[in-house]
Design an enzyme around this catalytic site. Structure first.
Site, PDB file in Angstrom:
ATOM      1  CE1 TYR A  57      33.103  -3.978  38.045  1.00 48.71           C
ATOM      2  CE2 TYR A  57      31.759  -5.884  38.599  1.00 48.71           C
ATOM      3  CZ  TYR A  57      32.889  -5.106  38.807  1.00 48.71           C
ATOM      4  OH  TYR A  57      33.776  -5.454  39.775  1.00 48.71           O
ATOM      5  CD  GLU A  59      36.445  -2.673  35.614  1.00 45.59           C
ATOM      6  OE1 GLU A  59      36.858  -2.990  34.482  1.00 45.59           O
ATOM      7  OE2 GLU A  59      36.787  -3.257  36.654  1.00 45.59           O
ATOM      8  CG  ASP A 210      41.555  16.152  52.661  1.00 45.77           C
ATOM      9  OD1 ASP A 210      40.311  16.224  52.550  1.00 45.77           O
ATOM     10  OD2 ASP A 210      42.149  15.157  53.133  1.00 45.77           O
ATOM     11  CB  THR A 236      34.165  12.913  52.658  1.00 46.57           C
ATOM     12  OG1 THR A 236      34.038  14.034  53.543  1.00 46.57           O
ATOM     13  CG2 THR A 236      35.470  12.209  52.959  1.00 46.57           C
ATOM     14  CE  LYS A 239      34.797  12.905  56.843  1.00 44.34           C
ATOM     15  NZ  LYS A 239      36.276  13.049  56.823  1.00 44.34           N
ATOM     16  NE  ARG A 245      29.668   6.124  55.662  1.00 44.08           N
ATOM     17  CZ  ARG A 245      30.402   6.907  56.440  1.00 44.08           C
ATOM     18  NH1 ARG A 245      31.705   6.902  56.352  1.00 44.08           N
ATOM     19  NH2 ARG A 245      29.830   7.692  57.323  1.00 44.08           N
TER      20      ARG A 245
HETATM   21  C1  LIG Z   1      37.317  12.159  56.640  1.00 45.16           C
HETATM   22  C2  LIG Z   1      38.564  12.622  56.000  1.00 45.16           C
HETATM   23  C3  LIG Z   1      39.178  11.882  54.967  1.00 45.16           C
HETATM   24  C4  LIG Z   1      38.814  10.485  54.590  1.00 45.16           C
HETATM   25  O1  LIG Z   1      37.543  10.176  54.319  1.00 45.16           O
HETATM   26  P1  LIG Z   1      37.066   8.630  54.274  1.00 45.16           P
HETATM   27  O2  LIG Z   1      35.845   8.700  53.442  1.00 45.16           O
HETATM   28  O3  LIG Z   1      36.836   8.240  55.696  1.00 45.16           O
HETATM   29  O4  LIG Z   1      38.142   7.839  53.654  1.00 45.16           O
HETATM   30  C5  LIG Z   1      40.280  12.439  54.334  1.00 45.16           C
HETATM   31  N1  LIG Z   1      40.756  13.629  54.698  1.00 45.16           N
HETATM   32  C6  LIG Z   1      40.224  14.347  55.702  1.00 45.16           C
HETATM   33  C7  LIG Z   1      40.819  15.658  56.059  1.00 45.16           C
HETATM   34  C8  LIG Z   1      39.121  13.862  56.397  1.00 45.16           C
HETATM   35  O5  LIG Z   1      38.612  14.564  57.397  1.00 45.16           O
END
Ligand SMILES: *Cc1c(COP(=O)(O)O)cnc(C)c1O
Length: 432
Positions: A57, A59, A210, A236, A239, A245
């Site tokens: 933990y 935090e 994003d 993220t 990807k 993840r």
């Molecule tokens: C995949 C994605 C997310 C969210 O990612 P998670 O880890 O699945 O919550 C947010 N914004 C965009 C543009 C994405 O492609």
């Protein structure tokens, strides 16, 4: 000495889960992974993800924790932060978001009051759920105004279905959002942060980029970086960046306190330090020159896949791709074929992809008229442009003969042959 711990070994203690993990490793190895948001992480990332750091933990943030015993964890998280800052040339990094969705929520919470207006891309035009979809909590808390794409066009010199920046600007002037969100989840073209910066400056709005999908392409120098242009960049780590993840946020020193406070204690409790260690491993991998070669190959492969799919008779949304994904409009190939059916047929043939809405899709989001395909994972496995042409042929063949089980079995066999030459995990025996 008699052991006092109840633990005996790894997954031998749980044969059911052990079998399922073996089954999943086999599935990933023997079928084609074309989901644009997926990748194969390295065994080093897997090892850190499955480590004893999951027990801790922590935090708070390095040096400012609410629990004892964080000497090691502080070093882990600091390493992740420093590597990430170096990788993207950012002033400040937060590596705690459990996911991309949480990273976005954290930014909204940091920069806005409930009810404030955000300008973002509509889900059915390629945006993400967290960009104000009616199904997402984001639309209940903040007031979203949505932009979309230019109309489809038959003129190859002026392809349509590109982000309509004139619309972004006119909506910004009309609604005066406090925050503009750039970035998408199903968009095959380059998004230039500078275009948005001008608009945001014109109305005094903050800009969030994003970067969830192309983060790895930016890290590898295959795509322009929004860092230093946007006020905040979220992404993220799983990807194209090829990590575990999770999510992360980059921002200027000026916003650091607000962003950190919004993630913890604003939105999350204890950070996932095993995931943070795995992120640090992935950031180090992404700094290696070989990752730049990888990122460029991902883009080259997507272009090759796009061309080969067109040769198979598929229409691509926006007429092609600049990044790691292609969005296929199935209607020109076969007016009766839905995205849902295509996904199911391809699953039977060992080709894993996801159905996707296309711009102004006449079908529901559950059925759709499109497919989204990405090259990040199979490029990691070593595939090149020659294999992209083979994949397009396998997709075309399976969808043309979708009611012929013998033909689908033949495609499945060819997929197996292809995958056997490109095993992402030659060093793993099983129970990954
Ligand atoms: C995949 C994605 C997310 C969210 O990612 P998670 O880890 O699945 O919550 C947010 N914004 C965009 C543009 C994405 O492609």
């Amino acid at each position: 000495m008699t052991p006092t711990s109840p633990f005996t070994g790894w997954l031998d203690a749980d044969p059911e889960i052990k079998r399922l993990l073996d089954d999943e490793l086999t599935r990933q190895r023997t079928t084609l992974q074309l989901i644009a948001s997926e990748n194969f992480t390295s065994p080093a990332v897997l090892a850190a993800s499955g480590s004893v750091l999951t027990n801790k933990y922590a935090e708070g943030y390095p040096g400012r924790r609410y629990y004892g015993g964080n000497q090691v964890v502080d070093e882990v998280e600091t390493l992740a932060i420093e590597r990430l800052k170096t990788l993207f040339g950012a002033e400040h990094a937060n590596v705690q978001p459990h996911s991309g969705a949480n990273a976005n929520l954290g930014v909204y919470k940091a920069l806005l009051e409930p009810g404030d207006t955000i300008l973002a891309m509509r889900l059915d035009q390629g945006g993400h759920l967290t960009h104000g979809s009616p199904a997402s909590i984001t639309s209940k808390v903040w007031n979203f105004v949505s932009y979309g794409l230019t109309p489809a066009s038959d003129d190859p010199d002026h392809p349509g279905e590109m982000i309509d920046l004139d619309q972004v600007r006119s909506l910004a002037l009309e609604h005066r959002p406090k925050l503009i969100v750039a970035g998408a989840t199903a968009y095959a073209r380059t998004i230039d942060a500078k275009d948005y910066r001008e608009i945001a400056d014109e109305i005094g709005a903050r800009l969030m980029f994003d970067l969830a999908h192309p983060a790895g392409l930016v890290a590898g120098g295959a795509h322009p970086s929004p860092v230093g242009i946007a006020d905040v960049v979220t992404f993220t780590t799983h990807k194209t960046l090829r990590g575990p993840r999770g999510g992360a946020i980059l921002c200027s020193e000026e916003l650091a306190k607000k962003i950190d406070g919004a993630i913890f204690p604003g939105l999350q409790g204890g950070p996932l330090e095993h995931a943070i260690a795995a992120k640090a491993v992935a950031f180090r991998e992404a700094m290696d020159p070989s990752f730049s070669v990888y990122a460029h190959q991902v883009v080259t492969n997507a272009a090759a896949l796009a061309a080969a799919l067109e040769a198979q008779g598929f229409r691509l949304v926006s007429g092609g791709t600049d990044n790691h994904l292609v969005l296929v409009d199935l209607r020109g190939f076969d007016a009766d074929l839905t995205g849902k059916e295509a996904q199911e047929v391809m699953d039977r043939a060992g080709i894993t992809a996801n159905r996707n809405t296309i711009p102004d899709d006449p079908r529901s989001p559950f059925v759709t008229s499109g497919l989204r395909l990405g090259t990040a994972a199979e490029t990691t496995a070593g595939m090149g442009t020659a294999e992209m042409a083979v994949i397009a042929e396998l997709i075309g063949r399976s969808l043309r003969q979708r009611n012929d089980e013998t033909a689908l079995a033949a495609v499945r066999a060819d997929v197996g042959d292809l995958c056997s030459r490109f095993d992402p995990y030659p060093s793993l025996a099983g129970s990954a």
